[in-house]
Design a protein around this motif. Sequence first.
Motif, short mmCIF file in Angstrom:
data_model
loop_
_atom_site.label_atom_id
_atom_site.label_comp_id
_atom_site.label_asym_id
_atom_site.label_seq_id
_atom_site.Cartn_x
_atom_site.Cartn_y
_atom_site.Cartn_z
N ASN A 63 23.23 44.73 77.91
CA ASN A 63 23.03 44.29 79.30
C ASN A 63 22.57 42.83 79.35
O ASN A 63 23.01 42.07 80.21
CB ASN A 63 22.01 45.19 80.01
N GLN A 66 25.42 40.58 78.59
CA GLN A 66 26.28 40.49 79.76
C GLN A 66 25.67 39.57 80.82
O GLN A 66 26.38 38.79 81.47
CB GLN A 66 26.51 41.89 80.34
N GLU A 67 24.34 39.65 80.96
CA GLU A 67 23.65 38.78 81.92
C GLU A 67 23.82 37.30 81.53
O GLU A 67 24.01 36.43 82.40
CB GLU A 67 22.15 39.12 81.97
N ALA A 69 26.35 36.08 79.87
CA ALA A 69 27.74 35.74 80.20
C ALA A 69 27.89 35.48 81.70
O ALA A 69 28.58 34.53 82.11
CB ALA A 69 28.66 36.88 79.76
N ASN A 70 27.20 36.31 82.51
CA ASN A 70 27.26 36.13 83.97
C ASN A 70 26.67 34.78 84.38
O ASN A 70 27.21 34.10 85.26
CB ASN A 70 26.51 37.26 84.68
N LYS A 71 25.53 34.43 83.76
CA LYS A 71 24.88 33.15 84.09
C LYS A 71 25.73 31.97 83.65
O LYS A 71 25.79 30.93 84.33
CB LYS A 71 23.49 33.07 83.44
N LYS A 72 26.41 32.10 82.51
CA LYS A 72 27.29 31.03 82.05
C LYS A 72 28.46 30.84 83.02
O LYS A 72 28.87 29.72 83.31
CB LYS A 72 27.81 31.35 80.64
N ASN A 73 28.98 31.95 83.52
CA ASN A 73 30.05 31.89 84.52
C ASN A 73 29.55 31.22 85.80
O ASN A 73 30.26 30.42 86.43
CB ASN A 73 30.57 33.29 84.85
N ALA A 74 28.29 31.56 86.18
CA ALA A 74 27.69 30.97 87.38
C ALA A 74 27.53 29.46 87.22
O ALA A 74 27.75 28.69 88.17
CB ALA A 74 26.34 31.62 87.66
N GLU A 77 30.83 27.86 87.66
CA GLU A 77 31.17 27.84 89.10
C GLU A 77 30.42 26.71 89.81
O GLU A 77 30.99 26.00 90.66
CB GLU A 77 30.81 29.19 89.74
N SER A 115 19.94 29.05 86.15
CA SER A 115 20.77 29.89 85.27
C SER A 115 20.47 29.60 83.80
O SER A 115 20.38 30.51 82.97
CB SER A 115 22.26 29.65 85.55
N HIS A 118 17.23 31.24 82.94
CA HIS A 118 17.43 32.68 82.74
C HIS A 118 18.10 32.96 81.40
O HIS A 118 17.73 33.92 80.71
CB HIS A 118 18.28 33.25 83.88
#
Length: 259
Positions: A63, A66-67, A69-74, A77, A115, A118
């Motif tokens: 998890n 994955q978080e 990866a999500n922050k890197k995507n953010a 963006e 991000s 985090h």
Amino acid sequence: MAKKTEATVEEKLRALYDLQLIDSRIDEIANVRGELPLEVEDLEDEVEGLKTRLEKLGVEQENLTQEIANKKNAIEESKGLIKKYTEQQKNVRNNREFNSLTKEIEFQELEIQLSEKHIREFKVQIEQKKEVITETKERLKERESHLKHKKGELDAILAETEKEENTLKEKSKEYQELIDDRLVKAYKRIRENVKNGLAVVAIERGASGGSFFTIPPQVQMEIAARKKIITDEHSGRILVDPNLADEEKAKMEELFQSL
């Protein structure tokens, strides 16, 4: 063998004492096993608990990954939006639009910083999880090894005693059939209430076996007469005379040796 309804008091006393000797033998076998079954059970529970903990830690680690990866995507963006707003600033018509886009750029830069913060925190947590996972795996390995050893001990004892114990349990049932239900219930109740499980004892040196309370001579004579069931007024145990006890012990010893 006499039927329950036809049995004399002496036959009942002999059957009761035989039953006691058989059940005491079963108790001895259980004592040989000692705390091993409980130890094995506790170790099995601990091993399962450690496995469950490892699974949970693994899920938590996934998890966190994955978080990240999500922050890197953010972050990507936000970078895309900053680039977009910067391009738009080149075509603004007034200061208000320029300032509005500047605020959007600043907001996205703050989002990137948050991000990144985090991500750093998540990475620290992942490292902490890795340490706990390593420690838990080592603990699990040690506990599994200990469990294997204890199971081996228990299996060896069971292999030696299981056949005898099962035979004795069948014999216990057979001897209970020789005694009326009321006496069997009384016998079991007494066994449950005394520490060593001895519900039927012989008189030793004028006292109830294992007791220091002297039994009056008149009562001793009544016990020796074998005409009625007599219990010790202090412990509640059923009493038999020494001669009957010796005879039944010799008989039962032959039975035990044949198992």
